[in-house]
Design a protein around this motif. Structure first.
Motif, PDB file in Angstrom:
ATOM      1  N   GLU A 115     -10.330  96.836  56.456  1.00  0.00           N
ATOM      2  CA  GLU A 115     -10.561  95.398  56.322  1.00  0.00           C
ATOM      3  C   GLU A 115     -10.757  94.755  57.691  1.00  0.00           C
ATOM      4  N   TYR A 116     -11.695  93.841  57.777  1.00  0.00           N
ATOM      5  CA  TYR A 116     -11.987  93.142  59.030  1.00  0.00           C
ATOM      6  C   TYR A 116     -10.749  92.400  59.518  1.00  0.00           C
ATOM      7  N   GLY A 117     -10.507  92.466  60.820  1.00  0.00           N
ATOM      8  CA  GLY A 117      -9.280  91.938  61.390  1.00  0.00           C
ATOM      9  C   GLY A 117      -8.966  90.505  61.026  1.00  0.00           C
ATOM     10  N   SER A 118      -9.939  89.602  61.106  1.00  0.00           N
ATOM     11  CA  SER A 118      -9.691  88.197  60.770  1.00  0.00           C
ATOM     12  C   SER A 118      -9.312  88.031  59.311  1.00  0.00           C
ATOM     13  N   ASN A 119      -9.989  88.762  58.434  1.00  0.00           N
ATOM     14  CA  ASN A 119      -9.656  88.683  57.016  1.00  0.00           C
ATOM     15  C   ASN A 119      -8.252  89.206  56.750  1.00  0.00           C
ATOM     16  N   MET A 120      -7.891  90.298  57.441  1.00  0.00           N
ATOM     17  CA  MET A 120      -6.557  90.865  57.235  1.00  0.00           C
ATOM     18  C   MET A 120      -5.481  89.897  57.720  1.00  0.00           C
ATOM     19  N   LEU A 121      -5.726  89.226  58.827  1.00  0.00           N
ATOM     20  CA  LEU A 121      -4.760  88.241  59.315  1.00  0.00           C
ATOM     21  C   LEU A 121      -4.576  87.118  58.301  1.00  0.00           C
ATOM     22  N   MET A 122      -5.684  86.721  57.676  1.00  0.00           N
ATOM     23  CA  MET A 122      -5.596  85.666  56.668  1.00  0.00           C
ATOM     24  C   MET A 122      -4.791  86.130  55.456  1.00  0.00           C
ATOM     25  N   LEU A 123      -5.052  87.362  54.994  1.00  0.00           N
ATOM     26  CA  LEU A 123      -4.309  87.902  53.859  1.00  0.00           C
ATOM     27  C   LEU A 123      -2.822  88.028  54.178  1.00  0.00           C
ATOM     28  N   GLU A 124      -2.511  88.483  55.382  1.00  0.00           N
ATOM     29  CA  GLU A 124      -1.105  88.611  55.780  1.00  0.00           C
ATOM     30  C   GLU A 124      -0.432  87.243  55.860  1.00  0.00           C
ATOM     31  N   ALA A 125      -1.177  86.231  56.310  1.00  0.00           N
ATOM     32  CA  ALA A 125      -0.612  84.882  56.379  1.00  0.00           C
ATOM     33  C   ALA A 125      -0.283  84.369  54.982  1.00  0.00           C
ATOM     34  N   ARG A 126      -1.189  84.620  54.042  1.00  0.00           N
ATOM     35  CA  ARG A 126      -0.896  84.162  52.675  1.00  0.00           C
ATOM     36  C   ARG A 126       0.270  84.944  52.083  1.00  0.00           C
ATOM     37  N   ALA A 127       0.352  86.231  52.397  1.00  0.00           N
ATOM     38  CA  ALA A 127       1.465  87.037  51.887  1.00  0.00           C
ATOM     39  C   ALA A 127       2.803  86.548  52.431  1.00  0.00           C
ATOM     40  N   ARG A 128       2.805  85.983  53.654  1.00  0.00           N
ATOM     41  CA  ARG A 128       4.043  85.444  54.215  1.00  0.00           C
ATOM     42  C   ARG A 128       4.437  84.135  53.544  1.00  0.00           C
ATOM     43  N   GLN A 129       3.442  83.384  53.078  1.00  0.00           N
ATOM     44  CA  GLN A 129       3.720  82.096  52.458  1.00  0.00           C
ATOM     45  C   GLN A 129       4.207  82.228  51.023  1.00  0.00           C
ATOM     46  N   ALA A 130       3.843  83.339  50.369  1.00  0.00           N
ATOM     47  CA  ALA A 130       4.229  83.569  48.977  1.00  0.00           C
ATOM     48  C   ALA A 130       4.581  85.050  48.838  1.00  0.00           C
ATOM     49  N   PRO A 131       5.355  85.398  47.831  1.00  0.00           N
ATOM     50  CA  PRO A 131       5.733  86.812  47.663  1.00  0.00           C
ATOM     51  C   PRO A 131       4.575  87.651  47.118  1.00  0.00           C
ATOM     52  N   LEU A 132       3.642  87.996  48.004  1.00  0.00           N
ATOM     53  CA  LEU A 132       2.491  88.824  47.634  1.00  0.00           C
ATOM     54  C   LEU A 132       2.641  90.204  48.251  1.00  0.00           C
ATOM     55  N   GLU A 133       2.057  91.212  47.625  1.00  0.00           N
ATOM     56  CA  GLU A 133       2.066  92.567  48.154  1.00  0.00           C
ATOM     57  C   GLU A 133       0.638  93.011  48.417  1.00  0.00           C
ATOM     58  N   LEU A 134       0.367  93.426  49.646  1.00  0.00           N
ATOM     59  CA  LEU A 134      -0.936  93.970  50.020  1.00  0.00           C
ATOM     60  C   LEU A 134      -0.846  95.486  49.958  1.00  0.00           C
ATOM     61  N   ILE A 135      -1.670  96.098  49.125  1.00  0.00           N
ATOM     62  CA  ILE A 135      -1.567  97.522  48.841  1.00  0.00           C
ATOM     63  C   ILE A 135      -2.878  98.205  49.196  1.00  0.00           C
ATOM     64  N   ASP A 136      -2.807  99.254  50.015  1.00  0.00           N
ATOM     65  CA  ASP A 136      -4.006  99.997  50.407  1.00  0.00           C
ATOM     66  C   ASP A 136      -4.497 100.869  49.261  1.00  0.00           C
ATOM     67  N   LEU A 137      -5.790 100.741  48.950  1.00  0.00           N
ATOM     68  CA  LEU A 137      -6.416 101.662  48.012  1.00  0.00           C
ATOM     69  C   LEU A 137      -6.576 103.025  48.684  1.00  0.00           C
ATOM     70  N   PRO A 138      -6.571 104.120  47.927  1.00  0.00           N
ATOM     71  CA  PRO A 138      -6.707 105.446  48.547  1.00  0.00           C
ATOM     72  C   PRO A 138      -8.106 105.656  49.119  1.00  0.00           C
ATOM     73  N   VAL A 139      -8.179 106.265  50.307  1.00  0.00           N
ATOM     74  CA  VAL A 139      -9.464 106.520  50.961  1.00  0.00           C
ATOM     75  C   VAL A 139      -9.524 107.972  51.425  1.00  0.00           C
ATOM     76  N   ASP A 140     -10.761 108.456  51.644  1.00  0.00           N
ATOM     77  CA  ASP A 140     -10.941 109.815  52.163  1.00  0.00           C
ATOM     78  C   ASP A 140     -10.913 109.782  53.692  1.00  0.00           C
ATOM     79  N   PRO A 141     -11.071 110.922  54.366  1.00  0.00           N
ATOM     80  CA  PRO A 141     -10.983 110.925  55.833  1.00  0.00           C
ATOM     81  C   PRO A 141     -11.999 110.039  56.531  1.00  0.00           C
ATOM     82  N   GLN A 142     -13.129 109.740  55.881  1.00  0.00           N
ATOM     83  CA  GLN A 142     -14.119 108.848  56.478  1.00  0.00           C
ATOM     84  C   GLN A 142     -13.777 107.373  56.261  1.00  0.00           C
ATOM     85  N   GLY A 143     -12.783 107.105  55.409  1.00  0.00           N
ATOM     86  CA  GLY A 143     -12.413 105.725  55.115  1.00  0.00           C
ATOM     87  C   GLY A 143     -13.047 105.173  53.862  1.00  0.00           C
ATOM     88  N   VAL A 144     -13.737 106.027  53.090  1.00  0.00           N
ATOM     89  CA  VAL A 144     -14.380 105.615  51.847  1.00  0.00           C
ATOM     90  C   VAL A 144     -13.369 105.702  50.708  1.00  0.00           C
TER      91      VAL A 144
END
Length: 428
Positions: A132-161
């Motif tokens: 995830e693009y850094g600015s977008n991730m910072l925004m998601l983390e900020a919202r997760a701090r404001q409310a009880p949200l969980e950010l969960i990584d989807l499974p990816v292969d070694p290339q990141g797909v």
């Protein structure tokens, strides 16, 4: 890579391209449509080169602002702005119309507005990616701090797909759950179709189908894909994107799109007279549809320039443009891999125009980027490790558009072979 191998690569791929005369003609037309370039421009993923017509459209609008006033000029540009939204809807695919799109300042501000306003229950789970693009991730983390949200990584292969097999068979690991989660246990999925820091394409069609079947909304960032690969069959719930990259439009304008009646369920991101009105009882109410995510002050000239850029892309046959970009990147990966000890991180057949190079030990990509520009007039991007969680170190990014020539990759390879780089950043 030695000179003989470089020449052989050039000959092999030149032969392969010889049968695509139309693509070669396209490249010639796109180069002729642009002002003479003062550098070897290999940085389309940051900001591609606009045509002279795109520049002229912006200048003409600014002149009208001077002659008639900015608000009158904006009203008179109404049909042009509508055509831009219609063109974006055409590129994004069935089920979207001009009224389903709204302009924003950039893809990042569009993402922030959309995710701030997105209705989520307490304890919501949002599927994300390490890329995830850094600015977008910072925004998601900020919202997760404001409310009880969980950010969960989807499974990816070694290339990141995204690993669809693991997703279907095993599920999604969650630190807070006693077992892997199924997709339908998420409340939202968001990810970049093509990440900024690696030339890979996520299986957005397949994820879109799975999300639709599971009743999970999908927000797709197409900032690095729209204009270089097809996006019309993705069927995401919402999209964000930008003008300045592969669409060749101006800086300072982006967009968001929301499918169907979902816009009526979205909250207001920033209350203002441009996003809210008052009901009969005097209480504030959101404006209808995507107007509730609207912004007041913006560069109308940039939006007019985007309209021109979109008309040029559609007139050039988008699949042909995409094929040219993929051909150039395929050639570039072959000639750049090993040049000066730099290694290409993507697979040779990656269907994107983004190439990222891992530096030799001790070499600083920032210093190399600066030296390439200062000494060789070659424009690239140095991607810092802070750009994304999946980066283990900084990389050099190279990205050619349809107007580029394969020989420009040879120039870059020669420059890297001549001087692979140092560990000390320099100043341009």
């Amino acid at each position: 890579m030695d000179a003989t191998a470089s020449r052989q690569n050039h000959e092999d791929l030149t032969d392969a391209a010889a049968g695509d005369r139309v693509g070669t003609d396209l490249a010639r037309r796109w180069r002729a449509a642009r002002p003479p370039c003062a550098v070897t421009h290999l940085d389309a993923a940051a900001a591609a080169r606009p045509s002279q017509a795109i520049l002229d459209a912006q200048i003409a609008h600014l002149r009208r602002e001077g002659e008639r006033g900015a608000y009158v000029a904006e009203m008179e540009a109404g049909e042009v702005l509508h055509s831009a939204r219609a063109a974006l809807a055409d590129l994004l695919g069935p089920g979207l119309g001009p009224d389903d799109l709204a302009f924003h300042h950039s893809a990042s501000t569009a993402f922030a507005a959309l995710l701030t306003a997105w209705p989520l229950p307490a304890g919501a789970r949002i599927g994300v990616l390490p890329s995830e693009y850094g600015s977008n991730m910072l925004m998601l983390e900020a919202r997760a701090r404001q409310a009880p949200l969980e950010l969960i990584d989807l499974p990816v292969d070694p290339q990141g797909v995204i690993d669809l097999d693991v997703l279907d068979r095993v599920g999604i690991p969650s630190p807070r759950a006693a077992r892997p989660l199924a997709l339908d246990e998420l409340d939202l999925v968001v990810f970049p179709h093509v990440p900024s820091q690696r030339g890979i394409v996520q299986p957005a069609v397949e994820i879109g189908r799975r999300c639709a079947a599971s009743g999970v909304p999908l927000v797709l960032d197409v900032a690095q894909s729209l204009g270089q690969i097809g996006v019309c069959d993705l069927h995401a719930s919402a999209y964000v994107g930008t003008s300045r990259k592969w669409l060749c439009g101006p800086r300072g304008t982006g967009f968001l799109a929301v499918r169907g009646d979902l816009a009526e369920r979205i909250n207001v991101a920033v209350p203002s007279l441009y996003s809210m009105g008052r009901g009969k009882d005097g209480r504030p109410i959101p404006l209808p549809g995507l107007a509730r995510l609207g912004i007041g002050e913006a560069s109308t000239a940039a939006r007019v320039g985007l309209a021109q850029a979109l008309s040029e892309l559609l007139a050039s046959d988008p699949p042909l443009v995409f094929a040219r970009i993929v051909y150039l990147a395929s050639y570039g990966r072959r000639v750049l891999d090993g040049a000066g000890g730099w290694r290409v991180r993507e697979r040779p057949d990656s269907p994107t125009g983004i190439i990222t190079l891992e530096p030799p030990s001790g070499v600083d990509p920032v210093a190399v980027r600066d030296r390439l520009y200062r000494q060789d007039a070659i424009l690239t991007s140095a991607i810092p490790v802070q750009r994304s969680r999946d980066l283990e170190g900084p990389v050099l990014r190279v990205s050619a558009h349809a107007y580029n020539d394969p020989a420009e990759f040879d120039q870059l390879a020669e420059a890297l072979n001549r001087d692979p780089g140092s560990s000390t950043p320099s100043r341009v």
